[in-house]
Design a protein around this motif. Structure first.
Motif, PDB file in Angstrom:
ATOM      1  N   LEU A   1       0.690  -1.246   0.299  1.00  0.00           N
ATOM      2  CA  LEU A   1      -0.213  -0.344   0.261  1.00  0.00           C
ATOM      3  C   LEU A   1       0.821   0.939   0.591  1.00  0.00           C
ATOM      4  O   LEU A   1       1.818   1.610   0.767  1.00  0.00           O
ATOM      5  N   LEU A   2       1.021   2.122  -1.301  1.00  0.00           N
ATOM      6  CA  LEU A   2       1.329   3.489  -1.211  1.00  0.00           C
ATOM      7  C   LEU A   2       0.654   4.621  -1.230  1.00  0.00           C
ATOM      8  O   LEU A   2      -0.193   4.627  -1.705  1.00  0.00           O
ATOM      9  N   ILE A   3       1.591   5.599   0.291  1.00  0.00           N
ATOM     10  CA  ILE A   3       0.745   6.352   0.132  1.00  0.00           C
ATOM     11  C   ILE A   3       1.572   7.425  -0.718  1.00  0.00           C
ATOM     12  O   ILE A   3       2.862   7.794   0.405  1.00  0.00           O
ATOM     13  N   SER A   4       1.487   8.529  -1.062  1.00  0.00           N
ATOM     14  CA  SER A   4       2.471   9.357  -1.290  1.00  0.00           C
ATOM     15  C   SER A   4       1.740  10.433  -2.049  1.00  0.00           C
ATOM     16  O   SER A   4       0.760  10.430  -2.839  1.00  0.00           O
ATOM     17  N   ALA A   5       2.784  11.637  -2.189  1.00  0.00           N
ATOM     18  CA  ALA A   5       1.496  12.646  -2.413  1.00  0.00           C
ATOM     19  C   ALA A   5       2.739  13.469  -3.975  1.00  0.00           C
ATOM     20  O   ALA A   5       2.121  14.160  -4.979  1.00  0.00           O
ATOM     21  N   ASP A   6       3.732  12.445  -3.973  1.00  0.00           N
ATOM     22  CA  ASP A   6       4.493  12.580  -5.546  1.00  0.00           C
ATOM     23  C   ASP A   6       3.752  11.795  -6.762  1.00  0.00           C
ATOM     24  O   ASP A   6       3.279  10.558  -6.258  1.00  0.00           O
ATOM     25  N   LEU A   7       2.882  12.389  -7.058  1.00  0.00           N
ATOM     26  CA  LEU A   7       1.839  11.817  -8.625  1.00  0.00           C
ATOM     27  C   LEU A   7       3.208  10.884  -9.504  1.00  0.00           C
ATOM     28  O   LEU A   7       2.411   9.503  -9.651  1.00  0.00           O
ATOM     29  N   ALA A   8       4.692  11.171  -9.678  1.00  0.00           N
ATOM     30  CA  ALA A   8       4.885   9.968 -10.399  1.00  0.00           C
ATOM     31  C   ALA A   8       5.754   9.706 -10.059  1.00  0.00           C
ATOM     32  O   ALA A   8       5.831   8.119 -10.719  1.00  0.00           O
ATOM     33  N   GLU A   9       5.725   9.466  -8.992  1.00  0.00           N
ATOM     34  CA  GLU A   9       6.229   8.108  -7.797  1.00  0.00           C
ATOM     35  C   GLU A   9       4.942   7.066  -7.934  1.00  0.00           C
ATOM     36  O   GLU A   9       4.889   6.005  -8.269  1.00  0.00           O
ATOM     37  N   VAL A  10       3.762   7.575  -7.197  1.00  0.00           N
ATOM     38  CA  VAL A  10       2.504   6.591  -7.040  1.00  0.00           C
ATOM     39  C   VAL A  10       2.182   6.094  -8.938  1.00  0.00           C
ATOM     40  O   VAL A  10       1.829   4.977  -9.246  1.00  0.00           O
ATOM     41  N   MET A  11       3.007   7.309 -10.161  1.00  0.00           N
ATOM     42  CA  MET A  11       1.966   6.614 -11.634  1.00  0.00           C
ATOM     43  C   MET A  11       3.379   5.326 -11.567  1.00  0.00           C
ATOM     44  O   MET A  11       3.247   4.512 -12.749  1.00  0.00           O
ATOM     45  N   LYS A  12       4.292   5.661 -11.723  1.00  0.00           N
ATOM     46  CA  LYS A  12       4.923   4.967 -11.500  1.00  0.00           C
ATOM     47  C   LYS A  12       6.193   3.011 -10.698  1.00  0.00           C
ATOM     48  O   LYS A  12       5.981   2.659 -11.529  1.00  0.00           O
ATOM     49  N   LEU A  13       4.990   3.546  -9.655  1.00  0.00           N
ATOM     50  CA  LEU A  13       4.837   2.474  -8.489  1.00  0.00           C
ATOM     51  C   LEU A  13       4.043   1.726  -8.851  1.00  0.00           C
ATOM     52  O   LEU A  13       3.596   0.163  -8.529  1.00  0.00           O
ATOM     53  N   SER A  14       2.197   2.018  -9.083  1.00  0.00           N
ATOM     54  CA  SER A  14       1.118   1.369  -8.102  1.00  0.00           C
ATOM     55  C   SER A  14       0.690   0.324  -9.801  1.00  0.00           C
ATOM     56  O   SER A  14       0.843   0.775 -11.011  1.00  0.00           O
ATOM     57  N   ASP A  15       0.326  -0.568  -9.531  1.00  0.00           N
ATOM     58  CA  ASP A  15      -0.254  -1.181 -10.313  1.00  0.00           C
ATOM     59  C   ASP A  15      -2.001  -0.542 -10.693  1.00  0.00           C
ATOM     60  O   ASP A  15      -2.598  -0.843 -11.815  1.00  0.00           O
ATOM     61  N   ALA A  16      -2.708  -0.130  -9.405  1.00  0.00           N
ATOM     62  CA  ALA A  16      -3.833   0.864  -9.213  1.00  0.00           C
ATOM     63  C   ALA A  16      -3.884   1.770  -8.295  1.00  0.00           C
ATOM     64  O   ALA A  16      -3.145   1.852  -7.487  1.00  0.00           O
ATOM     65  N   VAL A  17      -4.894   2.675  -8.235  1.00  0.00           N
ATOM     66  CA  VAL A  17      -4.444   4.074  -7.690  1.00  0.00           C
ATOM     67  C   VAL A  17      -6.322   3.789  -7.221  1.00  0.00           C
ATOM     68  O   VAL A  17      -7.326   4.170  -8.026  1.00  0.00           O
ATOM     69  N   VAL A  18      -6.071   4.456  -5.881  1.00  0.00           N
ATOM     70  CA  VAL A  18      -7.142   5.164  -5.242  1.00  0.00           C
ATOM     71  C   VAL A  18      -6.899   6.551  -4.968  1.00  0.00           C
ATOM     72  O   VAL A  18      -6.159   7.095  -4.782  1.00  0.00           O
ATOM     73  N   VAL A  19      -7.913   8.046  -4.623  1.00  0.00           N
ATOM     74  CA  VAL A  19      -7.966   9.031  -4.813  1.00  0.00           C
ATOM     75  C   VAL A  19      -8.414   9.608  -3.224  1.00  0.00           C
ATOM     76  O   VAL A  19      -9.853   9.109  -3.507  1.00  0.00           O
ATOM     77  N   LEU A  20      -7.845   9.973  -1.999  1.00  0.00           N
ATOM     78  CA  LEU A  20      -8.765   9.766  -1.245  1.00  0.00           C
ATOM     79  C   LEU A  20      -8.697  11.823  -1.579  1.00  0.00           C
ATOM     80  O   LEU A  20      -8.033  13.084  -1.567  1.00  0.00           O
ATOM     81  N   TYR A  21     -10.307  11.922  -1.027  1.00  0.00           N
ATOM     82  CA  TYR A  21     -10.556  13.771  -1.196  1.00  0.00           C
ATOM     83  C   TYR A  21     -11.297  13.576   0.019  1.00  0.00           C
ATOM     84  O   TYR A  21     -12.106  12.909   0.169  1.00  0.00           O
ATOM     85  N   ASP A  22     -11.655  14.508   0.766  1.00  0.00           N
ATOM     86  CA  ASP A  22     -11.626  15.191   1.961  1.00  0.00           C
ATOM     87  C   ASP A  22     -12.709  13.778   3.253  1.00  0.00           C
ATOM     88  O   ASP A  22     -13.850  13.105   3.376  1.00  0.00           O
ATOM     89  N   GLY A  23     -11.697  12.783   3.066  1.00  0.00           N
ATOM     90  CA  GLY A  23     -12.278  11.887   3.969  1.00  0.00           C
ATOM     91  C   GLY A  23     -12.446  10.333   3.374  1.00  0.00           C
ATOM     92  O   GLY A  23     -12.744   9.804   4.042  1.00  0.00           O
TER      93      GLY A  23
END
Length: 510
Positions: free
Chosen positions: A451-473
């Motif tokens: 589980l990768l939590i990152s504010a760096d979008l380049a890092e998220v896209m480089k490492l992740s297979d799938a992505v969720v976005v958290l907004y306002d909890g």
């Protein structure tokens, strides 16, 4: 700045014969690995440190600064990576703090608001002077920090990692505002590890390595790859190799997590997801949207209020942290100084701090095996390219990037079946980031759930297979295939401007 050297009392050479020059009305990038001497050089320019030798001149006149106050009086301002704002004050109060216009013995609030409003209009910064800073997103706080420096007459602005927690849209807006400042004659020093942004915004770039300046270049003359090679001193890198994932069983399952923490509205609101063995699930979001609370619930730093979490099939609600560790959990925390390391301990002590009680570090009689500890320490230093005197050195003597490598080495050494990686490369250089990224993908390829939590979008896209976005909890978007999404799409979801249907978001729980 000419022939600047800085040698500390313990003999550590932070800067060695560095030359650094600025032109009026330019954006000048300063790049280099962690420990290259960038921060020390800027602390000298901002009056926070005294050089051991060397001279500084401003417009031909020699400067000798004994404090940041001296630097500010000469038109030099610095915006630090971690904001220095009073959250309970308004935007205007923060900007005018210490230089407030008075009405008799009291602050003239109307003039304070007018001053902040006029300053924002002058520099094309869209702000609300009456907004309370603690309620604002990070992009607006960044503007307040810059305006605070400009309000004190800064003509030279030092910006330390200014885009570290910004979305692509906020970064574009910041760059537009920086270009306005440049056109008005301000000079900006842009410190960043994000080479694409260095290329996008700067006119010239100074590269530092091992405490020395190794070159000054017109930014247009270098590709990102060439700039990267000059920073690390070798031709290596290229794209990180990432094999297709092979999903296995669910190793992390969160169901209907809600968390209030004493607040009237939930910080986390009905969050559910699953992470499979052999995959990386990225969690993207602007800071302050529940990421910290989510991680702390998963790692037992906070008590669950509503919902359920299973790690490796184990309900964590009544488990001790050691039980989670022994069940295969590894955790790279966001703050390496506060959470990730014992600053007063040695590198070897930090490396074994989660395994000191079990084999092979601890023998049958419960006695520590110095031979095993030394072998493990030497192997970790070699595998992660940790730059240090020896394993006996205090971890506090390391640069931020090398300290982070120690934390990652400790957390990944036991081949955890589940890894929670929270901002794993924040503030580290490209060489260290590459080593950390390779290790995370190696764990994923060996069957771990990450589980990768990152504010760096380049890092998220480089490492992740799938992505969720958290907004306002809440989870507001789910991208099952990261290769089919752009940073701009993610950025819009992070700002709450786009959302996916509940049916699509539900897919992340399968």
């Amino acid at each position: 700045m000419e022939h600047i050297s800085k040698i500390y009392g313990n003999g550590i050479v932070a800067n060695e014969d560095v030359n650094f020059n600025l032109k009026r009305g330019e954006i000048h990038a300063l790049v280099g690995e962690n420990g290259a001497g960038k921060t020390t050089l800027m602390k000298i320019l901002f009056g926070m440190e005294k050089p051991s030798s060397g001279t500084i001149t401003l417009e031909g006149a020699p400067l000798e600064m004994n404090s940041s106050e001296d630097a500010i009086s000469h038109g030099i301002g610095m915006v630090h990576q971690h904001f220095m704002l009073v959250n309970s004050f308004t935007v205007a109060q923060n900007i005018a703090l210490g230089i407030e216009p008075k009405k008799g013995l009291f602050v003239d609030s109307a003039k304070v608001n007018d001053f902040a409003r006029e300053l924002g209009e002058k520099y094309h910064f869209d702000i609300d002077p009456t907004a309370v800073v603690g309620t604002l997103p990070v992009g607006i706080k960044q503007k307040v920090e810059i305006l605070k420096a400009l309000a004190r007459g800064a003509r030279i602005l030092i910006l330390d990692e200014p885009t570290a927690v910004l979305t692509p849209q906020e970064t574009d807006q910041l760059f537009a505002e920086l270009n306005v400042l440049k056109d008005l004659g301000h000079t900006i020093i842009f410190i960043s590890h994000k080479l694409r942004e260095v290329k996008a915004i700067s006119n010239r770039v100074t590269v530092m390595r091992n405490g020395r300046s190794v070159g000054v270049y017109d930014t247009d003359e270098l590709t990102e790859e060439e700039l990267s090679a000059k920073i690390v001193g070798w031709e290596g890198g290229g794209e990180l190799e990432k094999a297709p994932c092979t999903p296995g069983e669910v190793l992390i399952r969160a169901e209907h997590l809600s968390y209030y923490g004493g607040a009237q509205v939930p910080v986390l609101d009905d969050v559910s997801f699953a992470v499979h063995a052999g995959t990386v699930l990225g969690v993207a979001g602007v800071q302050g949207n529940g990421q910290v609370e989510l991680v702390e619930l998963l790692t037992r730093a906070r008590e669950l209020e509503q919902g359920r979490v299973e790690i490796n099939g184990m309900d964590i609600s009544r488990q001790k942290v050691r039980a989670l560790r022994e069940g295969g959990l590894g955790y790279i925390p966001e703050d390496r100084l506060r959470q990730g390391a014992a600053a007063g301990a040695s590198i070897r002590e930090n490396l074994i701090s989660c395994s000191y009680y079990r084999a092979p570090v601890s023998g049958p009689a419960g006695l520590l095996s110095n031979e095993q500890i030394d072998a493990f320490t030497r192997q970790s230093i070699a595998d992660y390219e940790i730059k240090c005197g020896s394993g006996a050195s205090k971890i506090s003597m390391l640069s931020g990037g090398n300290m982070q490598k120690v934390v990652v080495a400790r957390e990944c050494s036991g081949q955890p079946s589940v890894l929670i990686a929270e901002q794993p490369t924040r503030g580290v250089d490209i060489g260290a980031a590459r080593i950390i990224h390779q290790k995370i993908l190696s764990l994923r390829d060996s069957g771990s759930a990450v589980l990768l939590i990152s504010a760096d979008l380049a890092e998220v896209m480089k490492l992740s297979d799938a992505v969720v976005v958290l907004y306002d909890g809440r989870i507001v978007a789910y991208f099952p295939d990261v290769s089919a999404v752009t940073e701009e799409e993610l950025g819009l979801c992070m700002l709450g401007l786009q959302r996916h249907s509940p049916e699509r978001i539900q897919e992340v729980t399968k």
